[in-house]
Scaffold this active site. Structure first.
Site, PDB file in Angstrom:
ATOM      1  CG  HIS A  31      -1.834  -1.243   1.321  1.00 52.55           C
ATOM      2  ND1 HIS A  31      -1.184  -2.215   1.870  1.00 52.55           N
ATOM      3  CD2 HIS A  31      -2.990  -1.452   1.012  1.00 52.55           C
ATOM      4  CE1 HIS A  31      -2.340  -3.393   1.825  1.00 52.55           C
ATOM      5  NE2 HIS A  31      -3.246  -2.786   1.403  1.00 52.55           N
ATOM      6  CG  HIS A 266      -5.833   1.433  -0.561  1.00 54.02           C
ATOM      7  ND1 HIS A 266      -5.945   1.810   0.469  1.00 54.02           N
ATOM      8  CD2 HIS A 266      -6.173   0.102  -0.587  1.00 54.02           C
ATOM      9  CE1 HIS A 266      -6.186   0.603   1.371  1.00 54.02           C
ATOM     10  NE2 HIS A 266      -6.357  -0.435   0.460  1.00 54.02           N
ATOM     11  CD  GLU A 415     -20.859  -8.532  23.980  1.00 55.88           C
ATOM     12  OE1 GLU A 415     -21.032  -7.801  23.107  1.00 55.88           O
ATOM     13  OE2 GLU A 415     -21.769  -8.812  24.798  1.00 55.88           O
ATOM     14  CG  HIS A 477     -29.004 -16.343  25.362  1.00 51.68           C
ATOM     15  ND1 HIS A 477     -29.385 -15.627  24.173  1.00 51.68           N
ATOM     16  CD2 HIS A 477     -28.564 -15.413  26.216  1.00 51.68           C
ATOM     17  CE1 HIS A 477     -29.697 -14.351  24.296  1.00 51.68           C
ATOM     18  NE2 HIS A 477     -29.080 -14.158  25.587  1.00 51.68           N
TER      19      HIS A 477
HETATM   20  C1  LIG Z   1     -11.453  -5.674   9.215  1.00 48.37           C
HETATM   21  C2  LIG Z   1     -10.988  -5.321   7.871  1.00 48.37           C
HETATM   22  N1  LIG Z   1     -11.837  -5.328   6.794  1.00 48.37           N
HETATM   23  C3  LIG Z   1     -11.133  -5.226   5.576  1.00 48.37           C
HETATM   24  C4  LIG Z   1      -9.878  -4.943   5.477  1.00 48.37           C
HETATM   25  C5  LIG Z   1      -9.205  -4.891   4.034  1.00 48.37           C
HETATM   26  N2  LIG Z   1      -9.041  -3.458   3.944  1.00 48.37           N
HETATM   27  C6  LIG Z   1      -7.574  -3.105   3.866  1.00 48.37           C
HETATM   28  S1  LIG Z   1      -7.518  -1.366   3.962  1.00 48.37           S
HETATM   29  C7  LIG Z   1      -9.400  -1.098   3.578  1.00 48.37           C
HETATM   30  C8  LIG Z   1      -9.703   0.145   3.297  1.00 48.37           C
HETATM   31  C9  LIG Z   1      -9.028   0.950   2.927  1.00 48.37           C
HETATM   32  O1  LIG Z   1      -9.716   2.480   3.175  1.00 48.37           O
HETATM   33  P1  LIG Z   1      -9.045   3.337   4.452  1.00 48.37           P
HETATM   34  O2  LIG Z   1      -9.116   2.844   5.919  1.00 48.37           O
HETATM   35  O3  LIG Z   1      -9.281   4.750   4.057  1.00 48.37           O
HETATM   36  O4  LIG Z   1      -7.342   3.463   4.045  1.00 48.37           O
HETATM   37  P2  LIG Z   1      -6.486   4.301   3.032  1.00 48.37           P
HETATM   38  O5  LIG Z   1      -7.320   4.077   1.536  1.00 48.37           O
HETATM   39  O6  LIG Z   1      -6.700   5.574   3.124  1.00 48.37           O
HETATM   40  O7  LIG Z   1      -5.266   3.775   2.998  1.00 48.37           O
HETATM   41  C10 LIG Z   1      -9.821  -2.331   3.585  1.00 48.37           C
HETATM   42  C11 LIG Z   1     -11.358  -2.731   3.370  1.00 48.37           C
HETATM   43  C12 LIG Z   1      -8.890  -4.904   6.574  1.00 48.37           C
HETATM   44  N3  LIG Z   1      -7.771  -4.555   6.466  1.00 48.37           N
HETATM   45  N4  LIG Z   1      -9.717  -5.009   7.805  1.00 48.37           N
END
Ligand SMILES: Cc1ncc(C[n+]2csc(CCOP(=O)(O)OP(=O)(O)O)c2C)c(N)n1
Length: 669
Positions: A31, A266, A415, A477
């Site tokens: 990234h 990204h 939780e 439950h």
């Molecule tokens: C719980 C979870 N769901 C999905 C992902 C996969 N994932 C990695 S980054 C991202 C989203 C990216 O958006 P953002 O948080 O705004 O990061 P940016 O694009 O600014 O780097 C996703 C869905 C993850 N790492 N964790």
């Protein structure tokens, strides 16, 4: 842009951007865009805001940094390298390669300076709340007048993804309620996620939301404005009564002529040509990879000297503190090494048979209350179920905004955040945290359980109401697949004690365990205390499985029970004896503990020649075939339960002495 016209700060920031672009390009994965947008923020944090010493990453009063947006890890790796942690440019070049320190997301234990493993979005945010709680507790216990020994702060960088995840909402709400002013989080408001612009799915007003949580919120319009970043962080540092969120508008892929501000920056390499353009844009030689100008390395190595000096001053303060308060200092040092204070083991209660039935959750409460005085680092609570999970420490107050030395935690009905917060507390080293809820709701905590197991840290999860025997609350439950689900997590030790005495020893084992989290699985219903004179001592629980009751004659079959079902198995042994069938009874509270035993011991319990084995457990039978062999059988539950009184449920689903006898005989016939 010519580097000659740039300030040293700008060249440093651009060096970090280029390192990210180069490393992702070389790995052909990762990234790049997010670290490029975040580099100025990182620069301010690592050059002026945070107290740390790369030469001693474990300095007890260091500020904690969490990259909740773990995918942006090239930012953290670059600054750790530049400021002089034990990571080289070679490590940066090995980004995402087999066995490298610079894993695809930051991993605790792999690289010094990484305080917590992040990547699953939202976790780091909530871990930080745990770190903050731990700091407050530690400060309340150890700081003394004139000795502000522990006053560190918790910094984190979080992303849009973090803000969208539910666990963040849970943790932020609790942090605001607890007035955790030691939290300083920077929110990377870059308007981009994987699928495109955030407004595809996220249009709420984050600033207002956090204000409503009781946070101190600042909004910065330009993530490249170093003075504004510096001023905002300083203002957050002064805020002691509310956690701080600094929402910073940044641009993903900043400096990339064709990808800045786009989702394409990204999660994939920018492309060789585009990386060259980035370098040209910043006045770097487009043909040199991983360029770190000497003056830049010197600059950051120089910057971190402030932290080195701060630690030296702190060491002086601590030396005097230790002279003045040797007992406290010794206790802190002992606990920080993961050791326990003396005296607690002798206080583990012993329960007598024949008096009254006692639920293992109740026994657990008695154990906790008997040993709490001797273990100042044992703190915890419940997700609003303490009266049911019996986790309240009667002699202690609740932890609150006005009582930081309280040892009882009210996590609220949260939780998921409870799990992540426990992880943050556990990572603060000198504390052993526990958290409790019903076994069925362990599902709400799966991500932090998994992360605790990955990090090999030791929160203790207490799960009560452990079977369909809980009765009238019904299907929703009644846990079915939870036990095998937990057992399938590597490094997680699951213990389901058979009675009150096994529960005491389960606590002993849990407290002495290292190398991963522990889940204690406890009954709602009262069960008899197994006679310690007649049967094998419960201390054998530490072996995971043991012969609780041997048959007089050579056993023809092994009956295996866990938890409350051990009672049924003992009774079935008697019945079979009346019919001249010799059965061995094995109590098997923990698969994981048993699997750690040597082959001789395993053979003693489960001889290869004795393959008729019947396991009885009120949960999914999945996995038991390992122990019962292809000649054995399992009485388990392969469907969801229903609402009915507990005894009726057990009868209906085959958990009776008669059925065990019948199935045992069927195996032998
Ligand atoms: C719980 C979870 N769901 C999905 C992902 C996969 N994932 C990695 S980054 C991202 C989203 C990216 O958006 P953002 O948080 O705004 O990061 P940016 O694009 O600014 O780097 C996703 C869905 C993850 N790492 N964790």
């Amino acid at each position: 842009m010519d580097t000659k016209t740039q300030t040293i700060e700008q060249i440093g920031i651009n060096t970090v951007r280029i390192l990210a672009a180069d490393a992702v390009q070389k790995a052909n994965s990762g990234h790049p865009g997010t670290p490029m947008g975040l580099a100025p923020m990182g620069h301010v944090l690592w050059t002026e805001s945070m107290n740390y010493n790369p030469q001693n990453p474990e300095w007890a009063n260091r500020d904690r940094f969490i990259l909740s947006a773990g995918h942006a890890c090239m930012l953290q790796y670059s600054f750790l390298y530049l400021t002089g942690y034990n990571v080289t440019l070679e490590d940066i070049k090995n980004f995402r390669q087999l066995h490298s320190k610079t894993a695809g997301h930051p991993e605790y234990g792999l690289l010094e300076g990484i305080e917590v493993t992040t990547g699953p979005l939202g976790q780091g945010f909530a871990n930080g709340v745990g770190f903050a709680i731990a700091q407050k507790y530690i400060a309340a216990r150890y700081n003394m007048p004139g000795f502000d020994i522990f006053n560190y702060k918790i910094y984190a960088i979080c992303s849009d993804g973090d803000m969208m995840e539910g666990v963040t909402a849970e943790a932020a709400s609790l942090a605001g309620h607890l007035k955790l002013g030691n939290i300083i989080y920077l929110y990377d408001d870059n308007h981009i996620t994987i699928e495109g612009k955030t407004d595809l799915a996220f249009t709420e007003d984050v600033a207002q939301r956090f204000e409503a949580y009781g946070w101190h919120v600042q909004v910065l319009a330009d993530g490249n404005d170093l003075d504004a970043l510096s001023a905002a962080i300083k203002s957050a540092q002064k805020e002691s009564n509310r956690p701080s969120l600094i929402k910073v508008r940044t641009q993903i892929g900043y400096g990339s002529p064709n990808k800045a501000g786009a989702a394409s920056a990204h999660g994939s390499p920018l492309g060789e040509d585009e990386v060259k353009l980035v370098k040209e844009n910043f006045g770097f030689d487009p043909d040199i990879h991983f360029e770190v100008p000497d003056e830049i390395l010197n600059y950051y190595r120089e910057a971190c000297k402030i932290g080195i000096k701060k630690e030296q001053d702190w060491n002086e303060l601590y030396k005097n503190y230790k002279k003045e308060y040797p007992e406290l200092a010794n206790e802190f040092e002992l606990l920080s090494k993961g050791k326990l204070s003396q005296g607690w083991k002798e206080k583990l209660p012993v329960f007598k048979a024949g008096e009254e039935k006692i639920a293992t959750r109740k026994a657990s409460g008695k154990v906790l209350n008997a040993i709490a005085n001797y273990l100042p680092n044992l703190i915890g609570g419940s997700a609003d179920l303490a009266p049911s999970t019996n986790t309240y420490l009667e002699e202690y107050r609740s932890f609150s905004a006005s009582s930081r030395s309280g040892r009882n935690f009210h996590f609220g009905i949260r939780e998921h955040a409870m799990g992540a917060i426990l992880n943050g507390i556990a990572l603060s080293k000198c504390i052993i945290p526990y958290g409790s809820t019903f076994l069925v709701f362990s599902d709400y905590m799966r991500p932090p359980i998994r992360l605790a197991a990955i990090m090999k840290i030791r929160p203790i999860f207490i799960y009560t109401h452990d079977s369909i025997r809980l009765g009238e609350d019904g299907t929703t439950h009644q846990p079915i697949e939870q036990l095998i689900g937990l057992r399938s997590v590597p490094n997680l030790m699951v213990i389901r004690p058979a009675d009150a005495n096994e529960t005491a020893h389960a606590w002993r084992v849990a407290l002495e365990h290292s190398g991963g989290p522990v889940a204690l699985i406890l009954t709602r219903q009262g069960i008899p205390v197994i006679d310690q004179e007649k049967y094998t001592k419960a201390s054998e629980l530490e072996r995971g499985a043991y012969i609780l009751s041997e048959s007089e004659k050579t056993p023809q079959i092994i009956l295996i029970g866990t938890g409350s079902e051990v009672q049924l198995v003992i009774a079935a042994q008697e019945k079979l004896k009346e019919q001249n069938i010799a059965a061995r009874v094995v109590s098997m509270p923990s698969w994981e503990l048993f699997d750690q035993q040597d082959e001789t011991y395993k053979e003693k319990i489960f001889p290869k020649t004795l393959r008729k084995r019947l396991a009885v457990e009120a949960g999914s039978p999945l996995g038991w075939c390992r122990y019962v062999t292809d000649e054995g059988d399992v009485i388990g539950i392969n469907q969801f339960g229903e609402s009915a009184p507990g005894d009726e449920m057990m009868k209906e689903y085959g958990f009776t002495v008669e059925n065990i006898v019948k199935r045992a005989k069927a195996l032998l016939s």
